[in-house]
Design a protein around this motif. Structure first.
Motif, short mmCIF file in Angstrom:
data_model
loop_
_atom_site.label_atom_id
_atom_site.label_comp_id
_atom_site.label_asym_id
_atom_site.label_seq_id
_atom_site.Cartn_x
_atom_site.Cartn_y
_atom_site.Cartn_z
N LEU A 47 34.29 53.29 50.03
CA LEU A 47 33.25 52.52 49.35
C LEU A 47 33.72 52.07 47.97
CD1 LEU A 47 30.13 54.67 50.28
CD2 LEU A 47 30.62 52.35 51.09
N ALA A 48 34.43 52.95 47.27
CA ALA A 48 34.91 52.62 45.93
C ALA A 48 35.90 51.46 45.94
CB ALA A 48 35.55 53.85 45.28
N ALA A 49 36.55 51.25 47.08
CA ALA A 49 37.53 50.18 47.19
C ALA A 49 36.89 48.83 47.54
CB ALA A 49 38.58 50.54 48.24
N ARG A 50 35.62 48.83 47.91
CA ARG A 50 34.94 47.59 48.28
C ARG A 50 34.51 46.83 47.03
NH1 ARG A 50 36.86 49.78 52.61
NH2 ARG A 50 35.98 49.15 54.61
N ALA A 51 34.18 45.54 47.22
CA ALA A 51 33.74 44.70 46.11
C ALA A 51 32.48 45.29 45.49
CB ALA A 51 33.47 43.28 46.61
N PRO A 52 32.52 45.74 44.23
CA PRO A 52 31.41 46.51 43.66
C PRO A 52 30.10 45.73 43.55
CG PRO A 52 33.01 45.95 41.95
CD PRO A 52 33.64 45.60 43.27
N ASN A 53 30.15 44.48 43.13
CA ASN A 53 28.91 43.72 42.99
C ASN A 53 28.29 43.41 44.34
OD1 ASN A 53 28.90 43.68 40.16
ND2 ASN A 53 30.32 41.94 40.12
N SER A 54 29.14 43.15 45.32
CA SER A 54 28.64 42.92 46.67
C SER A 54 27.95 44.16 47.21
CB SER A 54 29.80 42.53 47.59
OG SER A 54 29.36 42.40 48.93
N ILE A 55 28.56 45.32 46.99
CA ILE A 55 27.96 46.59 47.42
C ILE A 55 26.61 46.81 46.74
CG2 ILE A 55 28.15 49.09 47.13
CD1 ILE A 55 29.80 48.49 49.40
N ARG A 56 26.56 46.59 45.42
CA ARG A 56 25.32 46.82 44.68
C ARG A 56 24.21 45.90 45.15
NH1 ARG A 56 26.97 47.74 38.34
NH2 ARG A 56 24.77 48.29 38.22
#
Length: 258
Positions: A198-207
């Motif tokens: 999860l930490a490696a995914r695009a952070p803003n997209s995840i949020r």
């Protein structure tokens, strides 16, 4: 920060560990304040991509510390929403970053309802999860009155609340409370693996994805309603009988309640 809550930030993952193994990680008000601070940090700190809840010892959490319960229940007044526990719950409702949990052993009360706010949950196959609020003459918290039936269905949720009996990790997986059920000695590694992904995914997209899947305002509004129900029950004769029975290791007698 309470000595019974440990935090560590590594690789974008903020690990928050219950560190009261001698008490099965029963949670005190000081621990709730530390949990709130850690969860608020997870939201505010750009270096944090994921928050991972885990535990020391053989239990995830035995739930609320009963001594705290008895002390709070003896109070004639007071707004629970102002206490550390509800600061933590509001932080969970507001959290817009992924939360992962690694669950071994017992997960009781808040130990289970916390999982409803986690986006990925890894449980030990032999873990035991329960929400014995009615057994203690209390009421649900953490927006679990909405989230638990939404996750596993009304009948299963009502049975868990009303009877307070535990389900194991395999059942939690089958019912949708967990993403993975593995051997107890694999829980920590699997949860960390998922957190790292999860930490490696695009952070803003995840949020934004998480924000679209949850309504923080609705959750917090319900948590406050639950707080009033919980608080009134906590000061009730039923709860005093339940707490006393718990401390005396006997079955509570509710035959005269009503």
């Amino acid at each position: 920060m309470s000595e019974h809550i440990k935090t560590d930030l590594d690789g974008g993952v903020l690990t928050v560990a219950f560190n009261r193994a001698d008490k099965k990680n029963a949670i005190t008000q000081a621990m709730y304040t530390a949990l709130a601070e850690a969860t608020e940090r997870a939201k505010a700190d750009d270096a944090v991509r994921v928050i991972l809840f885990r535990s020391e010892g053989d239990s995830f959490s035995a739930g609320n510390d009963i001594a705290d319960f008895i002390s709070l229940g003896a109070q004639s007044s007071g707004d629970l929403v102002e206490m550390g526990v509800f600061r933590f719950l509001k932080a969970l409702a507001d959290l817009d970053k992924p939360a992962v949990a690694a669950v071994r052993g017992r997960a009781v009360g808040i130990g289970l309802t916390l999982l409803l706010h986690c986006d990925m949950v890894v449980v030990a196959e032999d873990a035991l999860l329960s929400v014995p609020f009615v057994n203690l003459a209390l009421a649900p918290e953490a927006a679990s009155s909405l989230l638990l039936p939404a996750t596993i269905g009304h009948q299963r949720a009502f049975e868990l609340f009303a009877l307070g009996e535990a389900i194991d990790g395999r059942t939690a997986l089958a019912w949708g409370l967990a993403n993975r059920a593995v051997a107890a000695d694999q829980v920590e590694a699997k949860a960390r693996e998922l957190a790292d992904k999860l930490a490696a995914r695009a952070p803003n997209s995840i949020r934004k994805t998480k924000a679209l899947m949850r309504d923080a305002e609705t959750l917090w509004s319900l948590m406050q309603r639950e707080a009033h129900a919980f608080g009134s029950q906590m000061r009730s004769p039923e709860a005093m009988e339940a707490f006393m029975a718990f401390s005396q290791k006997r079955t509570p007698d509710f035959s005269k309640a009503g």
